[in-house]
Design a protein around this motif. Sequence first.
Motif, PDB file in Angstrom:
ATOM      1  N   GLY A  20      73.987 -24.895  33.488  1.00 50.15           N
ATOM      2  CA  GLY A  20      74.896 -25.710  32.929  1.00 50.15           C
ATOM      3  C   GLY A  20      74.393 -24.707  31.317  1.00 50.15           C
ATOM      4  N   TRP A  21      73.512 -24.258  31.049  1.00 47.19           N
ATOM      5  CA  TRP A  21      73.214 -23.634  29.638  1.00 47.19           C
ATOM      6  C   TRP A  21      74.614 -22.380  28.951  1.00 47.19           C
ATOM      7  CZ3 TRP A  21      69.108 -25.103  26.738  1.00 47.19           C
ATOM      8  CH2 TRP A  21      68.720 -25.494  27.376  1.00 47.19           C
ATOM      9  N   GLY A  22      75.253 -22.737  28.198  1.00 49.40           N
ATOM     10  CA  GLY A  22      76.243 -21.919  27.232  1.00 49.40           C
ATOM     11  C   GLY A  22      75.228 -21.129  26.685  1.00 49.40           C
ATOM     12  N   THR A  23      73.415 -21.467  26.383  1.00 41.22           N
ATOM     13  CA  THR A  23      73.191 -19.963  26.042  1.00 41.22           C
ATOM     14  C   THR A  23      71.440 -19.533  26.672  1.00 41.22           C
ATOM     15  OG1 THR A  23      71.397 -22.098  24.245  1.00 41.22           O
ATOM     16  CG2 THR A  23      73.813 -21.361  23.537  1.00 41.22           C
ATOM     17  N   ASP A  24      71.154 -18.441  25.865  1.00 37.27           N
ATOM     18  CA  ASP A  24      69.391 -18.777  26.770  1.00 37.27           C
ATOM     19  C   ASP A  24      68.855 -20.158  26.517  1.00 37.27           C
ATOM     20  OD1 ASP A  24      67.323 -17.744  27.844  1.00 37.27           O
ATOM     21  OD2 ASP A  24      67.275 -15.611  26.403  1.00 37.27           O
ATOM     22  N   PRO A  25      68.332 -20.487  27.403  1.00 33.09           N
ATOM     23  CA  PRO A  25      67.204 -21.914  27.009  1.00 33.09           C
ATOM     24  C   PRO A  25      66.022 -21.456  26.392  1.00 33.09           C
ATOM     25  CG  PRO A  25      67.244 -21.065  28.830  1.00 33.09           C
ATOM     26  CD  PRO A  25      68.450 -20.609  29.107  1.00 33.09           C
ATOM     27  N   PHE A  26      65.281 -19.961  26.707  1.00 33.66           N
ATOM     28  CA  PHE A  26      64.040 -19.807  26.312  1.00 33.66           C
ATOM     29  C   PHE A  26      64.678 -18.139  24.900  1.00 33.66           C
ATOM     30  CE2 PHE A  26      63.797 -20.743  30.684  1.00 33.66           C
ATOM     31  CZ  PHE A  26      62.832 -21.976  30.517  1.00 33.66           C
ATOM     32  N   SER A  27      65.491 -18.515  24.279  1.00 35.29           N
ATOM     33  CA  SER A  27      65.864 -17.599  23.214  1.00 35.29           C
ATOM     34  C   SER A  27      66.565 -18.814  22.102  1.00 35.29           C
ATOM     35  CB  SER A  27      66.553 -16.545  23.914  1.00 35.29           C
ATOM     36  OG  SER A  27      67.237 -15.770  21.996  1.00 35.29           O
ATOM     37  N   MET A  28      65.579 -19.505  21.522  1.00 29.70           N
ATOM     38  CA  MET A  28      65.813 -20.219  20.555  1.00 29.70           C
ATOM     39  C   MET A  28      67.402 -19.569  19.381  1.00 29.70           C
ATOM     40  SD  MET A  28      64.252 -22.904  17.355  1.00 29.70           S
ATOM     41  CE  MET A  28      64.719 -21.875  16.401  1.00 29.70           C
ATOM     42  N   GLU A  29      68.157 -20.930  19.634  1.00 28.46           N
ATOM     43  CA  GLU A  29      69.420 -19.914  18.736  1.00 28.46           C
ATOM     44  C   GLU A  29      69.693 -21.082  17.215  1.00 28.46           C
ATOM     45  OE1 GLU A  29      74.857 -20.680  18.934  1.00 28.46           O
ATOM     46  OE2 GLU A  29      72.996 -19.675  21.002  1.00 28.46           O
ATOM     47  N   ARG A  30      69.816 -21.458  16.179  1.00 30.85           N
ATOM     48  CA  ARG A  30      70.580 -21.982  15.203  1.00 30.85           C
ATOM     49  C   ARG A  30      71.780 -21.978  15.182  1.00 30.85           C
ATOM     50  NH1 ARG A  30      66.677 -21.092   9.706  1.00 30.85           N
ATOM     51  NH2 ARG A  30      66.263 -22.916   9.078  1.00 30.85           N
ATOM     52  N   ARG A  31      72.004 -22.911  15.181  1.00 29.78           N
ATOM     53  CA  ARG A  31      73.914 -23.452  14.572  1.00 29.78           C
ATOM     54  C   ARG A  31      74.445 -24.648  14.659  1.00 29.78           C
ATOM     55  NH1 ARG A  31      77.317 -24.089  19.976  1.00 29.78           N
ATOM     56  NH2 ARG A  31      76.446 -21.680  20.965  1.00 29.78           N
ATOM     57  N   GLU A  32      74.467 -24.166  13.106  1.00 32.73           N
ATOM     58  CA  GLU A  32      75.645 -25.500  12.395  1.00 32.73           C
ATOM     59  C   GLU A  32      73.944 -27.121  12.278  1.00 32.73           C
ATOM     60  OE1 GLU A  32      79.054 -26.842  14.336  1.00 32.73           O
ATOM     61  OE2 GLU A  32      79.986 -24.706  15.036  1.00 32.73           O
ATOM     62  N   GLY A  33      73.050 -26.007  11.775  1.00 29.45           N
ATOM     63  CA  GLY A  33      72.093 -27.294  11.645  1.00 29.45           C
ATOM     64  C   GLY A  33      70.912 -28.149  13.035  1.00 29.45           C
ATOM     65  N   TRP A  34      71.521 -27.363  13.777  1.00 33.41           N
ATOM     66  CA  TRP A  34      70.586 -27.575  14.925  1.00 33.41           C
ATOM     67  C   TRP A  34      69.562 -26.337  15.256  1.00 33.41           C
ATOM     68  CZ3 TRP A  34      71.473 -32.276  17.455  1.00 33.41           C
ATOM     69  CH2 TRP A  34      72.562 -33.627  16.876  1.00 33.41           C
ATOM     70  N   LEU A  35      69.274 -26.741  16.139  1.00 32.28           N
ATOM     71  CA  LEU A  35      68.197 -25.760  17.231  1.00 32.28           C
ATOM     72  C   LEU A  35      68.519 -26.090  18.421  1.00 32.28           C
ATOM     73  CD1 LEU A  35      64.546 -26.186  15.329  1.00 32.28           C
ATOM     74  CD2 LEU A  35      66.383 -25.000  14.555  1.00 32.28           C
ATOM     75  N   LEU A  36      68.813 -24.963  19.682  1.00 33.92           N
ATOM     76  CA  LEU A  36      69.129 -25.513  20.862  1.00 33.92           C
ATOM     77  C   LEU A  36      68.547 -24.074  21.471  1.00 33.92           C
ATOM     78  CD1 LEU A  36      72.739 -24.192  20.353  1.00 33.92           C
ATOM     79  CD2 LEU A  36      72.114 -26.450  21.405  1.00 33.92           C
ATOM     80  N   GLY A  37      67.943 -25.025  22.603  1.00 35.45           N
ATOM     81  CA  GLY A  37      66.743 -24.065  23.312  1.00 35.45           C
ATOM     82  C   GLY A  37      65.593 -25.367  24.427  1.00 35.45           C
ATOM     83  N   ARG A  38      65.143 -25.497  25.466  1.00 28.77           N
ATOM     84  CA  ARG A  38      64.496 -25.573  26.296  1.00 28.77           C
ATOM     85  C   ARG A  38      63.534 -25.979  25.698  1.00 28.77           C
ATOM     86  NH1 ARG A  38      66.200 -28.891  28.625  1.00 28.77           N
ATOM     87  NH2 ARG A  38      66.668 -28.503  31.023  1.00 28.77           N
TER      88      ARG A  38
END
Length: 475
Positions: free
Chosen positions: A101-119
């Motif tokens: 269900g991920w929209g990004t690579d869970p093990f490559s942190m993404e920085r987006r609009e003041g948020w960090l995304l990643g497992r």
Amino acid sequence: MRADVMESVEKYVDEVWEDVVSDIASLVAYPSVADASAAEPGAPFGRPVRDALDCSLGIAERLGYEVTDDDGYVGIADIPGECEEHIATIAHVDVVPAGPGWGTDPFSMERREGWLLGRGVIDDKGPAVLSLYAGAFFLREGITPRYTFRALLGCDEEVGMTDVKHYLAGHEQPLFLFTPDTEFPVCNAEKGCFGGTFKSAKIENGIIRSWSGAEATNAIPSQSECIIAVPLSELPAPQANADRITLEDTGEGCTRIFALGIGGHASLPEGTINAIALVVGYLHEVMDAQPDLFDPSERSYFDLLSVVHDGTAGEGLGIAAESDAFGALTCNAGTIEVADGHILQTIDVRYPDSTTSDEMTMICGAHASRFGAEFIAGRAKEPFSVSADSPAVRALLNTYREVTGKPAEPFSMGGGTYARNFKSAVSFGPEDNGLELPAWAGSMHGPNEAANEQLLRDALKMYIIALVRLNELEF
């Protein structure tokens, strides 16, 4: 807190923040799911976890800590104080599996609009990095703390906490510890943890070929897939939850049933939809229409599953309980599989002090027996708490009030953290369950795990101020 100290903290956080984000990204890159079956010398939970531990210890060493590790079970980063007695933090570098269900690579942190995304950005790699930078404030300012500060880095929190048990077998207890592994302000009480497996009778002529749910028992499954040996043409269209269930012909007379739920952490079921329960509901529709399709043992087990999945507070099983200090029990049926002719459904229960694991084992066993199945009890941890009147707890609450300007009272929770393993310990942030997530962001243990940068910045301030305050206390 003195104005000059607060000013120094603010300046420090501003100066180091980009390094903090970079270090979180470095740590997120490791798919560090603990796996004791993949143990190596010095890596009791597998190489990916060991690599994540080495990464975090490398961050600590770069910041000026004295680093060691407890045979690969726990990383140890020290800032010597005026005395050897220590106060501590503990965070973990292992994570739950990424899952679908991920929209990004869970093990490559993404920085987006003041948020960090990643497992792991919020559970618990981001907070682990915050704890290291919090202690490093003393080094940056040239301050020798009254008590030695020890930042502990665990490797097995999500699976069984055998890491901290190994550590405590050979190390002294801290004077006080907090773990940055829950929400603010302060969690001083944790529900008990109870788990087990409902095992069906041997199914000789069943139609269920495979079935999957969550990757871990402490996660509410967002997706579930069940393969049944029935042609698609012979199955009815879903009636209930038709927008969440799809049927697909897989060939060779089999059909794939796919359910899309809303995942989350087992201890926080509000707003979630268990995908396994959706499949169970559809299979009952099939059973009502064509009962002869199923082996008698399957039909009986599906009736048991309906009981297990009836509510998230154990209502169907008859184990619902609550207390003023701990709140209500939660029950999650998270993983399911077909193995050696049996169907295996797990439950993860977080319970208050008004019931016991023995009582729940008896009740679950009676239910299983009634449907020709077996209940195999698993882990059991009793509820624990630390007095809300503790000077250390009050120091953390005062820190939260000062930094946020919000009222603060301690609370209990269903999540199990490292705190319950120590004599004097609590959980202290950095989450805020009242924070609204963007549509593309998710919570811990689910897909698209996200952490708000401003929340993490505020947490770093609070952790530094809390450590300063704790050094002013007599233990």
